[in-house]
Design a protein around this motif. Structure first.
Motif, PDB file in Angstrom:
ATOM      1  N   GLU A 116       0.831  -1.209   0.000  1.00 36.64           N
ATOM      2  CA  GLU A 116       0.000   0.000   0.000  1.00 36.64           C
ATOM      3  C   GLU A 116       0.864   1.256   0.000  1.00 36.64           C
ATOM      4  O   GLU A 116       0.627   2.191  -0.749  1.00 36.64           O
ATOM      5  N   THR A 117       1.866   1.271   0.872  1.00 36.48           N
ATOM      6  CA  THR A 117       2.726   2.452   0.982  1.00 36.48           C
ATOM      7  C   THR A 117       3.538   2.632  -0.299  1.00 36.48           C
ATOM      8  O   THR A 117       3.673   3.747  -0.806  1.00 36.48           O
ATOM      9  N   ALA A 118       4.057   1.539  -0.827  1.00 33.70           N
ATOM     10  CA  ALA A 118       4.854   1.631  -2.055  1.00 33.70           C
ATOM     11  C   ALA A 118       4.012   2.236  -3.182  1.00 33.70           C
ATOM     12  O   ALA A 118       4.474   3.134  -3.907  1.00 33.70           O
ATOM     13  N   VAL A 119       2.750   1.792  -3.274  1.00 35.02           N
ATOM     14  CA  VAL A 119       1.861   2.306  -4.326  1.00 35.02           C
ATOM     15  C   VAL A 119       1.525   3.774  -4.063  1.00 35.02           C
ATOM     16  O   VAL A 119       1.579   4.613  -4.961  1.00 35.02           O
ATOM     17  N   ARG A 120       1.208   4.073  -2.787  1.00 31.45           N
ATOM     18  CA  ARG A 120       0.820   5.451  -2.431  1.00 31.45           C
ATOM     19  C   ARG A 120       1.955   6.425  -2.682  1.00 31.45           C
ATOM     20  O   ARG A 120       1.761   7.538  -3.139  1.00 31.45           O
ATOM     21  N   GLN A 121       3.163   5.996  -2.398  1.00 33.68           N
ATOM     22  CA  GLN A 121       4.308   6.893  -2.554  1.00 33.68           C
ATOM     23  C   GLN A 121       4.790   6.987  -3.996  1.00 33.68           C
ATOM     24  O   GLN A 121       5.751   7.682  -4.291  1.00 33.68           O
ATOM     25  N   GLY A 122       4.136   6.254  -4.872  1.00 36.18           N
ATOM     26  CA  GLY A 122       4.491   6.335  -6.295  1.00 36.18           C
ATOM     27  C   GLY A 122       5.802   5.645  -6.629  1.00 36.18           C
ATOM     28  O   GLY A 122       6.447   5.987  -7.629  1.00 36.18           O
ATOM     29  N   ALA A 123       6.195   4.670  -5.790  1.00 38.69           N
ATOM     30  CA  ALA A 123       7.431   3.934  -6.079  1.00 38.69           C
ATOM     31  C   ALA A 123       7.259   3.155  -7.375  1.00 38.69           C
ATOM     32  O   ALA A 123       6.144   2.768  -7.732  1.00 38.69           O
ATOM     33  N   ARG A 124       8.350   2.939  -8.084  1.00 37.82           N
ATOM     34  CA  ARG A 124       8.294   2.127  -9.300  1.00 37.82           C
ATOM     35  C   ARG A 124       8.394   0.672  -8.888  1.00 37.82           C
ATOM     36  O   ARG A 124       9.393   0.250  -8.316  1.00 37.82           O
ATOM     37  N   LEU A 125       7.332  -0.082  -9.154  1.00 37.41           N
ATOM     38  CA  LEU A 125       7.277  -1.476  -8.707  1.00 37.41           C
ATOM     39  C   LEU A 125       7.825  -2.409  -9.769  1.00 37.41           C
ATOM     40  O   LEU A 125       7.509  -2.258 -10.949  1.00 37.41           O
ATOM     41  N   PHE A 131       1.471 -12.842 -17.193  1.00 34.67           N
ATOM     42  CA  PHE A 131       0.318 -12.136 -17.767  1.00 34.67           C
ATOM     43  C   PHE A 131       0.640 -10.651 -17.937  1.00 34.67           C
ATOM     44  O   PHE A 131       0.080  -9.799 -17.250  1.00 34.67           O
ATOM     45  N   VAL A 132       1.555 -10.341 -18.842  1.00 36.02           N
ATOM     46  CA  VAL A 132       2.064  -8.971 -18.943  1.00 36.02           C
ATOM     47  C   VAL A 132       1.005  -7.979 -19.423  1.00 36.02           C
ATOM     48  O   VAL A 132       0.966  -6.844 -18.941  1.00 36.02           O
ATOM     49  N   ASN A 133       0.139  -8.402 -20.336  1.00 33.97           N
ATOM     50  CA  ASN A 133      -0.884  -7.456 -20.839  1.00 33.97           C
ATOM     51  C   ASN A 133      -1.865  -7.080 -19.736  1.00 33.97           C
ATOM     52  O   ASN A 133      -2.179  -5.906 -19.540  1.00 33.97           O
ATOM     53  N   THR A 134      -2.329  -8.108 -19.020  1.00 30.88           N
ATOM     54  CA  THR A 134      -3.283  -7.871 -17.936  1.00 30.88           C
ATOM     55  C   THR A 134      -2.631  -7.013 -16.854  1.00 30.88           C
ATOM     56  O   THR A 134      -3.238  -6.068 -16.340  1.00 30.88           O
ATOM     57  N   ALA A 135      -1.391  -7.332 -16.504  1.00 30.69           N
ATOM     58  CA  ALA A 135      -0.695  -6.577 -15.458  1.00 30.69           C
ATOM     59  C   ALA A 135      -0.479  -5.125 -15.904  1.00 30.69           C
ATOM     60  O   ALA A 135      -0.730  -4.189 -15.136  1.00 30.69           O
ATOM     61  N   ARG A 136      -0.064  -4.949 -17.160  1.00 33.12           N
ATOM     62  CA  ARG A 136       0.187  -3.581 -17.656  1.00 33.12           C
ATOM     63  C   ARG A 136      -1.080  -2.755 -17.554  1.00 33.12           C
ATOM     64  O   ARG A 136      -1.066  -1.634 -17.038  1.00 33.12           O
ATOM     65  N   GLU A 137      -2.193  -3.318 -18.011  1.00 33.16           N
ATOM     66  CA  GLU A 137      -3.467  -2.580 -17.979  1.00 33.16           C
ATOM     67  C   GLU A 137      -3.909  -2.279 -16.557  1.00 33.16           C
ATOM     68  O   GLU A 137      -4.391  -1.190 -16.265  1.00 33.16           O
ATOM     69  N   HIS A 138      -3.737  -3.266 -15.674  1.00 30.98           N
ATOM     70  CA  HIS A 138      -4.177  -3.079 -14.288  1.00 30.98           C
ATOM     71  C   HIS A 138      -3.414  -1.917 -13.631  1.00 30.98           C
ATOM     72  O   HIS A 138      -4.028  -1.030 -13.030  1.00 30.98           O
ATOM     73  N   PHE A 139      -2.102  -1.937 -13.758  1.00 31.79           N
ATOM     74  CA  PHE A 139      -1.317  -0.897 -13.079  1.00 31.79           C
ATOM     75  C   PHE A 139      -1.448   0.458 -13.772  1.00 31.79           C
ATOM     76  O   PHE A 139      -1.431   1.496 -13.119  1.00 31.79           O
ATOM     77  N   ALA A 140      -1.626   0.445 -15.084  1.00 30.40           N
ATOM     78  CA  ALA A 140      -1.820   1.711 -15.811  1.00 30.40           C
ATOM     79  C   ALA A 140      -3.114   2.364 -15.340  1.00 30.40           C
ATOM     80  O   ALA A 140      -3.170   3.574 -15.113  1.00 30.40           O
ATOM     81  N   ALA A 141      -4.178   1.544 -15.156  1.00 27.23           N
ATOM     82  CA  ALA A 141      -5.471   2.083 -14.714  1.00 27.23           C
ATOM     83  C   ALA A 141      -5.361   2.691 -13.316  1.00 27.23           C
ATOM     84  O   ALA A 141      -6.076   3.624 -12.966  1.00 27.23           O
ATOM     85  N   LYS A 142      -4.444   2.148 -12.507  1.00 26.97           N
ATOM     86  CA  LYS A 142      -4.252   2.670 -11.131  1.00 26.97           C
ATOM     87  C   LYS A 142      -3.252   3.824 -11.113  1.00 26.97           C
ATOM     88  O   LYS A 142      -3.037   4.430 -10.067  1.00 26.97           O
ATOM     89  N   GLY A 143      -2.589   4.054 -12.239  1.00 30.00           N
ATOM     90  CA  GLY A 143      -1.569   5.095 -12.294  1.00 30.00           C
ATOM     91  C   GLY A 143      -0.291   4.708 -11.567  1.00 30.00           C
ATOM     92  O   GLY A 143       0.456   5.558 -11.091  1.00 30.00           O
ATOM     93  N   VAL A 144      -0.050   3.400 -11.469  1.00 30.80           N
ATOM     94  CA  VAL A 144       1.167   2.920 -10.788  1.00 30.80           C
ATOM     95  C   VAL A 144       2.219   2.592 -11.846  1.00 30.80           C
ATOM     96  O   VAL A 144       1.937   1.890 -12.824  1.00 30.80           O
ATOM     97  N   HIS A 145       3.423   3.110 -11.640  1.00 32.70           N
ATOM     98  CA  HIS A 145       4.507   2.832 -12.590  1.00 32.70           C
ATOM     99  C   HIS A 145       5.111   1.479 -12.275  1.00 32.70           C
ATOM    100  O   HIS A 145       5.470   1.212 -11.132  1.00 32.70           O
ATOM    101  N   VAL A 146       5.218   0.653 -13.293  1.00 39.60           N
ATOM    102  CA  VAL A 146       5.782  -0.682 -13.057  1.00 39.60           C
ATOM    103  C   VAL A 146       6.825  -1.037 -14.117  1.00 39.60           C
ATOM    104  O   VAL A 146       6.755  -0.586 -15.254  1.00 39.60           O
ATOM    105  N   ASP A 147       7.787  -1.832 -13.688  1.00 43.14           N
ATOM    106  CA  ASP A 147       8.692  -2.492 -14.637  1.00 43.14           C
ATOM    107  C   ASP A 147       8.224  -3.933 -14.674  1.00 43.14           C
ATOM    108  O   ASP A 147       8.270  -4.633 -13.655  1.00 43.14           O
ATOM    109  N   LEU A 148       7.743  -4.372 -15.828  1.00 42.07           N
ATOM    110  CA  LEU A 148       7.230  -5.732 -15.942  1.00 42.07           C
ATOM    111  C   LEU A 148       8.340  -6.693 -16.325  1.00 42.07           C
ATOM    112  O   LEU A 148       9.153  -6.404 -17.204  1.00 42.07           O
ATOM    113  N   ILE A 149       8.383  -7.799 -15.623  1.00 42.81           N
ATOM    114  CA  ILE A 149       9.380  -8.837 -15.890  1.00 42.81           C
ATOM    115  C   ILE A 149       8.621 -10.071 -16.347  1.00 42.81           C
ATOM    116  O   ILE A 149       7.849 -10.646 -15.581  1.00 42.81           O
ATOM    117  N   LYS A 150       8.815 -10.460 -17.610  1.00 38.08           N
ATOM    118  CA  LYS A 150       8.059 -11.597 -18.153  1.00 38.08           C
ATOM    119  C   LYS A 150       8.670 -12.917 -17.684  1.00 38.08           C
ATOM    120  O   LYS A 150       9.862 -13.170 -17.860  1.00 38.08           O
TER     121      LYS A 150
END
Ligand code: AMP
Length: 224
Positions: A116-125, A131-150
């Protein structure tokens, strides 16, 4: 044309994956009068016979089921929503949700990681997933920056050895997460398996396919 080209004749080829999807599809096939006469768990055969000489079952990896059906190498198949979202569904007709192999797609982290804190603070997860497409869409919709590792399997390992902060995976009982000291922190969506049909086969073999689709539909409604 080869006898295995399912477009060539009135033969039907059904693509299934081993395990839960295969087991949960057997009663639906039975409702359509089709009995698979070989067991993929004990046979090494990839093409299984049924009591109907015109219907055969091919055993492929779950993530390959939509590809076989899309290209007409199989006329129809059963695939999880998780797999279909990654595939994109191109060339596939999806007439029914069979309500089998139910589970959920979730985000999980190592016990003690403050998601929760990592997401709230805008950390890059760093998120490991198949499931990279599903994960990308989920985090994009939340406005969370992620580095996806397939990854292609054993996602649960990634946070334990520092490859990622989180994983996106399908969860059923939660036993696998618990056994690996991971905690489910967010549910992305409910998952179930769907019947998929090759669009050309549906037109060319409608007479053979339609009664099976209807039997699947009736049988899957009964089990709800
Ligand atoms: P569980 O321990 O029951 O939560 O099962 C989780 C493990 O089984 C994970 O490794 C998942 O990849 C896999 N799994 C569980 N249910 C399904 C399903 N319906 N489709 C595909 N994989 C599943």
């Amino acid at each position: 044309m080869s006898a295995f080209n399912s477009q060539a004749n009135s033969q039907l080829i059904l693509a299934l994956s081993k395990g839960r999807i295969f087991e949960d599809t057997l009663p639906l096939l039975e409702a359509a009068g089709i009995i698979v006469t070989e067991n993929p768990e004990t046979s090494r055969k990839l093409i299984l016979a049924t009591n109907d000489p015109d219907v055969r079952v091919i055993i492929v990896r779950a993530s390959d089921v939509p590809t076989y059906v899309q290209h007409g190498a199989a006329d129809f198949g059963v695939a999880g929503k998780d797999v279909l979202l990654e595939h994109g569904g191109e060339g596939l007709y999806q007439p029914i949700d069979l309500n089998i192999a139910a589970c959920r797609m979730s985000v999980a982290v190592k016990a003690g990681f403050d998601y929760e804190t990592a997401v709230r603070q805008g950390a890059r997860l760093r998120v490991a997933t198949k499931f990279v497409n599903t994960a990308r869409e989920h985090f994009a919709a939340k406005g969370v920056h992620v580095d996806l590792i397939k990854l292609y399997g054993s996602m649960e390992l990634a946070p334990l050895v520092g490859l990622s902060d989180a994983i996106v995976d399908v969860v059923s009982t939660g036993n696998t997460l618990r056994a690996n000291h991971l905690v489910e922190v967010e549910e992305i969506m409910d998952i179930s398996s769907r019947l998929i049909v090759n669009q050309a086969a549906l037109k060319l073999k409608r007479e053979r396919l339609q009664p099976i689709i209807e039997a699947f539909e009736r049988a899957s409604r009964k089990t709800q």
